[in-house]
Design a protein around this motif. Structure first.
Motif, PDB file in Angstrom:
ATOM      1  N   VAL A  96       5.615  -5.519  -7.395  1.00  0.00           N
ATOM      2  CA  VAL A  96       7.016  -5.900  -7.624  1.00  0.00           C
ATOM      3  C   VAL A  96       7.078  -7.348  -8.091  1.00  0.00           C
ATOM      4  O   VAL A  96       6.927  -8.263  -7.292  1.00  0.00           O
ATOM      5  N   ALA A 104      25.421  -7.950   4.085  1.00  0.00           N
ATOM      6  CA  ALA A 104      24.399  -7.072   4.654  1.00  0.00           C
ATOM      7  C   ALA A 104      23.048  -7.780   4.631  1.00  0.00           C
ATOM      8  O   ALA A 104      22.015  -7.152   4.794  1.00  0.00           O
ATOM      9  N   HIS A 121      10.065 -12.081  10.121  1.00  0.00           N
ATOM     10  CA  HIS A 121      10.291 -10.777   9.503  1.00  0.00           C
ATOM     11  C   HIS A 121      10.719 -11.069   8.072  1.00  0.00           C
ATOM     12  O   HIS A 121      10.865 -12.225   7.694  1.00  0.00           O
ATOM     13  N   ILE A 134       0.844  -1.188   0.000  1.00  0.00           N
ATOM     14  CA  ILE A 134       0.000   0.000   0.000  1.00  0.00           C
ATOM     15  C   ILE A 134       0.889   1.252   0.000  1.00  0.00           C
ATOM     16  O   ILE A 134       1.975   1.261   0.581  1.00  0.00           O
ATOM     17  N   ALA A 157       7.151  -8.618  -2.268  1.00  0.00           N
ATOM     18  CA  ALA A 157       7.660  -7.385  -1.664  1.00  0.00           C
ATOM     19  C   ALA A 157       6.764  -6.987  -0.492  1.00  0.00           C
ATOM     20  O   ALA A 157       7.157  -6.201   0.347  1.00  0.00           O
ATOM     21  N   SER A 215       1.778  -0.739  -4.917  1.00  0.00           N
ATOM     22  CA  SER A 215       2.902  -0.977  -5.817  1.00  0.00           C
ATOM     23  C   SER A 215       2.997  -2.467  -6.109  1.00  0.00           C
ATOM     24  O   SER A 215       2.561  -3.285  -5.315  1.00  0.00           O
ATOM     25  N   ARG A 251      14.464  -9.715  13.145  1.00  0.00           N
ATOM     26  CA  ARG A 251      15.268 -10.200  12.021  1.00  0.00           C
ATOM     27  C   ARG A 251      16.349 -11.135  12.516  1.00  0.00           C
ATOM     28  O   ARG A 251      16.533 -11.334  13.714  1.00  0.00           O
ATOM     29  N   ARG A 290      15.388  -5.074  -8.485  1.00  0.00           N
ATOM     30  CA  ARG A 290      14.240  -5.380  -9.322  1.00  0.00           C
ATOM     31  C   ARG A 290      13.458  -4.110  -9.602  1.00  0.00           C
ATOM     32  O   ARG A 290      13.942  -3.016  -9.300  1.00  0.00           O
ATOM     33  N   GLY A 335      20.476  -4.352   6.612  1.00  0.00           N
ATOM     34  CA  GLY A 335      20.656  -2.908   6.545  1.00  0.00           C
ATOM     35  C   GLY A 335      19.642  -2.300   7.481  1.00  0.00           C
ATOM     36  O   GLY A 335      19.525  -2.728   8.622  1.00  0.00           O
ATOM     37  N   GLY A 336      18.873  -1.350   6.998  1.00  0.00           N
ATOM     38  CA  GLY A 336      17.816  -0.795   7.830  1.00  0.00           C
ATOM     39  C   GLY A 336      18.350   0.071   8.948  1.00  0.00           C
ATOM     40  O   GLY A 336      19.477   0.559   8.902  1.00  0.00           O
ATOM     41  N   THR A 355      14.538 -10.812  -1.781  1.00  0.00           N
ATOM     42  CA  THR A 355      15.404 -11.077  -2.934  1.00  0.00           C
ATOM     43  C   THR A 355      16.670 -11.783  -2.491  1.00  0.00           C
ATOM     44  O   THR A 355      17.050 -11.722  -1.332  1.00  0.00           O
ATOM     45  N   ASP A 387       9.956  -1.789  -9.466  1.00  0.00           N
ATOM     46  CA  ASP A 387       8.732  -1.565  -8.718  1.00  0.00           C
ATOM     47  C   ASP A 387       7.807  -0.668  -9.549  1.00  0.00           C
ATOM     48  O   ASP A 387       8.258   0.321 -10.129  1.00  0.00           O
ATOM     49  N   LYS A 392      10.326   2.394 -11.002  1.00  0.00           N
ATOM     50  CA  LYS A 392      11.614   2.656 -10.352  1.00  0.00           C
ATOM     51  C   LYS A 392      12.375   1.352 -10.150  1.00  0.00           C
ATOM     52  O   LYS A 392      11.787   0.322  -9.828  1.00  0.00           O
ATOM     53  N   ILE A 393      13.702   1.427 -10.353  1.00  0.00           N
ATOM     54  CA  ILE A 393      14.577   0.296 -10.006  1.00  0.00           C
ATOM     55  C   ILE A 393      14.747   0.329  -8.488  1.00  0.00           C
ATOM     56  O   ILE A 393      15.090   1.368  -7.929  1.00  0.00           O
ATOM     57  N   THR A 394      14.514  -0.774  -7.840  1.00  0.00           N
ATOM     58  CA  THR A 394      14.601  -0.790  -6.373  1.00  0.00           C
ATOM     59  C   THR A 394      16.022  -1.043  -5.903  1.00  0.00           C
ATOM     60  O   THR A 394      16.909  -1.378  -6.690  1.00  0.00           O
ATOM     61  N   GLY A 395      16.194  -0.901  -4.589  1.00  0.00           N
ATOM     62  CA  GLY A 395      17.473  -1.253  -3.983  1.00  0.00           C
ATOM     63  C   GLY A 395      17.681  -2.760  -3.953  1.00  0.00           C
ATOM     64  O   GLY A 395      18.742  -3.236  -3.561  1.00  0.00           O
TER      65      GLY A 395
END
Ligand code: SRM
Ligand SMILES: Cc1cc2nc3c(=O)[nH]c(=O)nc-3n(C[C@H](O)[C@H](O)[C@H](O)COP(=O)(O)OP(=O)(O)OC[C@H]3O[C@@H](n4cnc5c(N)ncnc54)[C@H](O)[C@@H]3O)c2cc1C
Ligand code: SF4
Ligand code: FES
Lengths: 839, 118
Positions: A557, A679, A661, A548, A619, A555, A738, A591, A699-700, A626, A593, A585-588
């Protein structure tokens, strides 16, 4: 006052019970009036025989009860390495093997028991041993050094202990048991079978229903094998007899004292034999005609005898024969009426063959009292169950909760203060609490250790009651952690939220517990997340299989495994984005989105993508996202392995896997690490020899670098470890935890993960792999399953009564040549003119 | 048979079985987006679909549950909870969403006029 005449007590045997007798005598003041002489046959003072097997690891010193070699109290004399050859009740003298004669007023026999060696031919050949003393273990170790195969005759508690020792000494090990199952005295058939599976998975060979007819003699005169009745001969250069024990009652017999029918010095409730000045305690004694092969009853007898000598009223009236032990990493416990011999007794069984867990409760006919039980594979509940039997407190409403894997029972059952927690040392819950309050400790946990967990819990609860308390319940509706909920759902085989909340919760759930239960059901059932009543449990992203956005659009993906995509597929994505006017948009995550899809457009967008060979990229889910990849050895001049192929394979293997998660992976083709694999929750980096596996990165907001779990793995091993790691995480992590904080939360941290995943120390490996195999086999694309199901599609409308009217709240502006959401300032009304027919 | 429902002020929007138990749908009533929920105990509630916290029309897509005895929906955007009976935001005393009368008649859900709350 005239000087008092000091009396003399002679103790024969300085084993566990003889030592406890002396301790009690000193503590309770018996040595104020009596001198004590202890004569022990072994070359060293008493030691902890219960943990004898740990001698190989920790050495004799660590096992000793008396490392100084003497008692502090000068009125106790210790004579070691000396056998008592006989005694004369008439003259009250004992004869030592050196010829010394010692006078006594009271004689205490604490000579223990000896292993029973069945008189089969060859039983005394070199290479044959028993398992009772440190000297026995030293001899076995020496023999094992030149051998490769060993066998233990007897699959009881001690036999398995001995088998474990042989295995630790590097021998291929056989266990030969006459009865149809292992540990026949303590556990039932199903429990024995579970135990046998565990033990076999460690590489031992278990032979039940097997009678040894002879020890086979080799050319050099040493044992080389065991001949079995009606079965092939087993090779064995080291043979350990562990076919039961016999009380050492020869001295009493020679002195003409009464013996019990099945051996042992017959004594009364205070430990007195048929001669009032001769006492017997421990394994050589048979109070009321019965001998006890455990240390706790022996300790109780020692205390009672000291009490009697002081004129006290103490009596020994039988003992709790409950046992709990860890055999080769497998918990086994048996307590109370384990075989349900009480008339009308009911059995409640929880069994998970894959997990190797078997638990049985024996319950009174009216269901109100716990009578006994058997636990194999997970005995964490023992600490709370055994005292429940002893204290007779009422069972809770859901007795099955007591044997559910998470051990939540232990948290809920209020033991009465008088409940005995430590049976070895007779310490009650009240004693432990009182000691904690006074800043002192008790003896609880210091002998067999099986009550340690419960003792710790009582002390923690006490401290918690004094101040801070930690509540790990997920929300007001469930007094459980995510892990406990996971187990509860597994045990009961729940398939819906209603079943779970009715059985274990209150109210109707909320936005916290519902997605957790949805995720647990998804992990266990692998069904569609929109199936049945599970749809309403999902967070909006899962409920609509899309993410959402701020204006209520979504979106999309599609999965692009490893970031690799053909030009044709790229074109399809471009066409879909253009035709539906989506921001692209190319995502981080390597892929693409597509943003700004109205809910009612989603099915049509998916249809186009699915037809072109795409599937959901998850996603939106707490699931695998990924597996990022670098270009690897195919193109890169530095690459040493094909990182793209591996990343694709891993992404396809774990796609759709629901987890506490989100999960991300990465694969780099060499140590330059262009995929940033470290990472990720799991990262793989190519080496010349294979793959290094790193775990616990992200990351995050709180970045963490993944740490090395295992190096230079071949592909097959890598995938096996990954299967285990991910499933272990899914089963035991907290909600929204995580992998990095999860690893930190484990007792032992990364080492613990390594034990479970690499060493398979819990024997869980094959179960975790099987769970992953189930996931892989039942994977399907959620998008495709949704567009193929008219019922699921019904919800993808802007308005239930006006499906053709687009939601007026959604509007876009232009930004850098693409759409961007426009914020609304309040509810939008279309006016009252929309005609609505009756539905 | 006739019912007490006044058709002129009530709008029929869907069949009851089109709303999942503990789920919601969005309906267009007099040009406005209304979220209609059905709870486990069989009650049906209606409130504006517009979430004043995120300023998006999304409430029907939230998770329905209970807080103590209060039936509520959590906004799918940032999870603020709204009392289904009154529209009161349970996390912010100053925020309330308008609610509507709603009835079920012969298996048909009808949305009525806005409710007054003290
Ligand atoms: C689209 C994307 C940003 C982009 O344009 O590049 C993105 C977008 C979102 N991220 Fe992300 N993240 C994206 C890559 C990342 C990455 C980079 C990566 O994966 O290599 C990270 C850091 C790596 C990591 O996760 O460890 C990242 C760390 C987060 C976090 C923080 C997680 C954490 O453990 O702290 C959140 C919040 C959460 O999940 O709770 C988050 C949550 C989100 C959400 C789902 C927020 C939300 O609830 O709306 C965003 C919505 C996605 C959507 O609408 O499609 N996103 N996010 C990237 C999608 C990747 C993909 O292809 O699936
Ligand atoms: C490997 C192993 C594991 C065990 N695990 C458990 C367990 O988990 N839980 C449990 O409750 N129990 C366990 N036991 C049993 C426990 O060790 C015994 O119950 C306990 O040692 C009995 O104490 P005792 O003093 O009666 O006998 P012992 O400890 O055997 O002591 C008797 C001593 O008397 C000496 N002695 C005998 N005759 C003479 C003589 N004529 N003159 C001088 N000295 C003499 C012996 O050499 C010996 O040192 C285990 C035993 C073994 C061998
Ligand atoms: S990680 Fe190594 S193989 Fe992969 S792209 Fe970078 S340099 Fe090349
Ligand atoms: S029960 Fe054995 S130490 Fe407590």
């Amino acid at each position: 006052m005239s000087p008092q005449y000091r009396k003399k007590i002679v103790v024969v045997g300085h084993g566990m019970v003889g030592h406890r007798f002396v301790q009690a005598a000193v503590e309770r003041g018996l040595t104020e009036t009596h001198d004590i002489v202890v004569v022990g046959e072994e070359p060293r003072p008493a030691y902890d025989r219960v943990v004898l097997t740990s001698f190989f690891e920790v050495g004799a010193e660590a096992l000793s009860f008396l490392p100084e070699g003497e008692y502090d109290d000068p009125r106790v004399r210790l004579v070691l390495g000396t056998e008592v050859e006989g005694f004369d009740p008439e003259t009250r003298t004992v004869l030592l093997d050196g010829g010394e004669v010692v006078q006594y007023d009271e004689l205490v026999l604490a000579t223990g028991a000896a292993p029973f060696v069945p008189p089969v031919p060859g039983h005394d050949l070199p290479g044959c041993f028993v398992y009772r003393t440190i000297e026995d273990l030293e001899a076995i170790r020496e023999a094992a050094a030149g051998a490769s195969v060993g066998a233990v005759i007897g699959g009881g508690l001690l036999g398995l202990e001995a088998a474990n020792a042989l295995r630790q000494l590097g021998l291929e090990t056989h266990v030969v048991e006459m009865a149809p199952r292992l540990m026949a005295v303590q556990v039932d058939d199903a429990g024995g079978a579970t135990l046998a599976r565990h033990i076999e998975s460690l590489g031992l060979s278990v032979h039940t229903n097997a009678m040894t007819s002879a020890v086979v003699e080799g050319a050099d005169g040493r044992a080389v094998g065991l001949a079995l009745k009606e079965a092939a001969t087993i090779p064995a250069e080291v043979v350990v007899f562990s076919a039961g024990i016999r009380p050492r009652d020869a001295l009493a017999r020679a002195a003409g004292l009464d013996l019990a029918e099945r051996g042992g010095v017959l004594v009364d409730e205070q430990g007195r034999s048929s001669d009032p000045h001769v006492w017997a305690i421990g394994e050589c004694a048979a109070p009321g005609g019965r001998m006890y092969g455990l240390v706790a009853p022996g300790y109780a007898m020692a205390e009672v005898a000291v009490d009697a000598m002081l004129g006290g009223p103490g009596a020994f009236t039988g003992a709790d024969m409950s046992t709990k032990l860890k055999l080769m990493g497998v918990d086994v416990a048996s307590f109370g009426d384990a075989f349900a011999t009480t008339p009308g007794a009911l059995e409640l069984v929880y069994s998970d063959a894959v997990a190797g867990v078997y638990k049985k409760l024996v319950i009174s006919e009216d269901g109100t009292r716990l009578l006994g039980g058997v636990l194999v594979g997970d005995a964490s509940a023992y600490g709370v169950l055994r005292p429940m039997v002893a204290s007779g407190i009422a069972l809770p409403d859901n007795p099955e909760d007591l044997i559910l894997p998470a051990g939540r029972g232990a948290a809920d059952i209020g033991l009465p203060d008088e409940a005995q927690v430590c049976s070895c040392n007779d310490v009650s819950k009240g004693d432990i609490v009182a000691a904690a309050a006074a800043g002192e400790t008790t003896r609880a946990g210091s002998t067999c250790g099986s009550c340690k967990v419960q003792t710790k819990k009582i002390i923690e609860d006490y401290y918690a009651s004094q101040g801070q308390e930690v509540d790990r319940s997920i929300c007001e509706h469930f007094p459980l952690t995510r892990q406990e909920l996971f187990d509860v759902v597994a045990v009961h085989g729940h398939r819906s939220f209603d079943q779970v909340v009715e059985a274990h919760g209150t109210g109707r759930g909320c936005d916290v517990c519902k997605p957790v239960i949805a995720s647990i059901l998804a992990s266990q059932l692998n069904g569609h997340v929109l199936e049945g009543d599970r749809r309403t449990l999902q967070d909006t992203n899962d409920a609509y299989l899309a993410n959402i956005q701020r204006n209520g659009t979504y979106s999309v993906v599609p999965r692009i495994p490893g970031g690799e995509i053909t030009p044709d597929k790229l074109i399809v994505i471009g066409e879909v984005a253009r035709d539906f006017g989506l921001y692209t948009k190319i995502t981080g995550g390597q892929r693409i989105d597509l943003f700004g899809a109205r809910m009612e457009q989603l099915p049509e967008i998916w249809r186009r993508l699915v037809d072109a060979g795409f599937e959901s990229g998850h996603a939106y889910g707490k699931a695998l996202r990924t597996v990022k990849s670098c270009v690897g050895s195919t193109w890169c001049r530095y690459g040493v392995q094909d990182s793209v192929q591996l990343a694709i394979d891993l992404e396809l293997r774990y796609r759709g896997l629901r987890s506490p998660h989100k999960l991300k992976g990465g694969v780099s083709g060499c140590a330059r690490e262009c995929a940033e694999a470290r990472a990720k929750d799991f990262g793989v980096i190519a080496t010349e020899q294979g793959w290094n596996l790193y775990v616990g990165g992200n990351g995050g907001a709180t970045p963490a670098h993944a740490r090395l779990l295992a190096g230079d793995l071949d592909r097959e091993t890598l995938i096996r470890y990954l299967d285990r790691y991910l499933m272990y995480y899914i089963r035991t992590a907290d909600r929204l935890q995580r992998t990095a904080p999860w690893i930190d939360s484990l007792d032992g941290g990364l080492d613990r993960v390594r034990e479970v995943v690499v060493d398979d120390a819990l024997g869980l490996g094959s179960e975790l792999e099987a769970a992953m195999a189930r996931h892989v086999d039942t994977y399907f694309d959620e998008w495709k399953a949704t567009i193929d199901d008219p019922e699921k599609l019904e919800r993808f409308v802007s308005f239930v009564n006006a499906p053709d009217v687009p939601d007026p709240h959604i509007s876009f502006r232009d930004e850098r040549g693409q759409i961007a959401p426009e914020d609304s300032s309040g509810p939008v009304s279309l006016g009252t003119t929309i005609p609505v027919g009756a539905p | 048979m006739t019912t007490s429902t006044d058709r002129s002020t009530y709008t029929a929007v869907c069949r009851l079985d089109q709303i999942e138990v503990e789920g919601g749908v969005t309906a267009l009533v007099d040009g406005a987006a209304v979220a209609i929920f059905r709870t486990h105990d069989g009650n049906v509630y209606a409130m504006s679909n517009y979430d004043p916290c995120s300023r998006a029309s999304v409430l029907a897509r939230g998770i329905v549950g209970t807080r103590g005895d209060v039936p509520f929906v959590a906004s799918p955007m940032h999870k603020q909870a709204f009392d289904l009976r009154t529209g009161q935001c349970l996390d912010d005393a100053d925020v309330r969403v308008p609610t509507f009368d709603v009835r079920v008649d012969d298996g048909i859900v009808l949305v009525g006029p806005p409710q007054e709350h003290p």
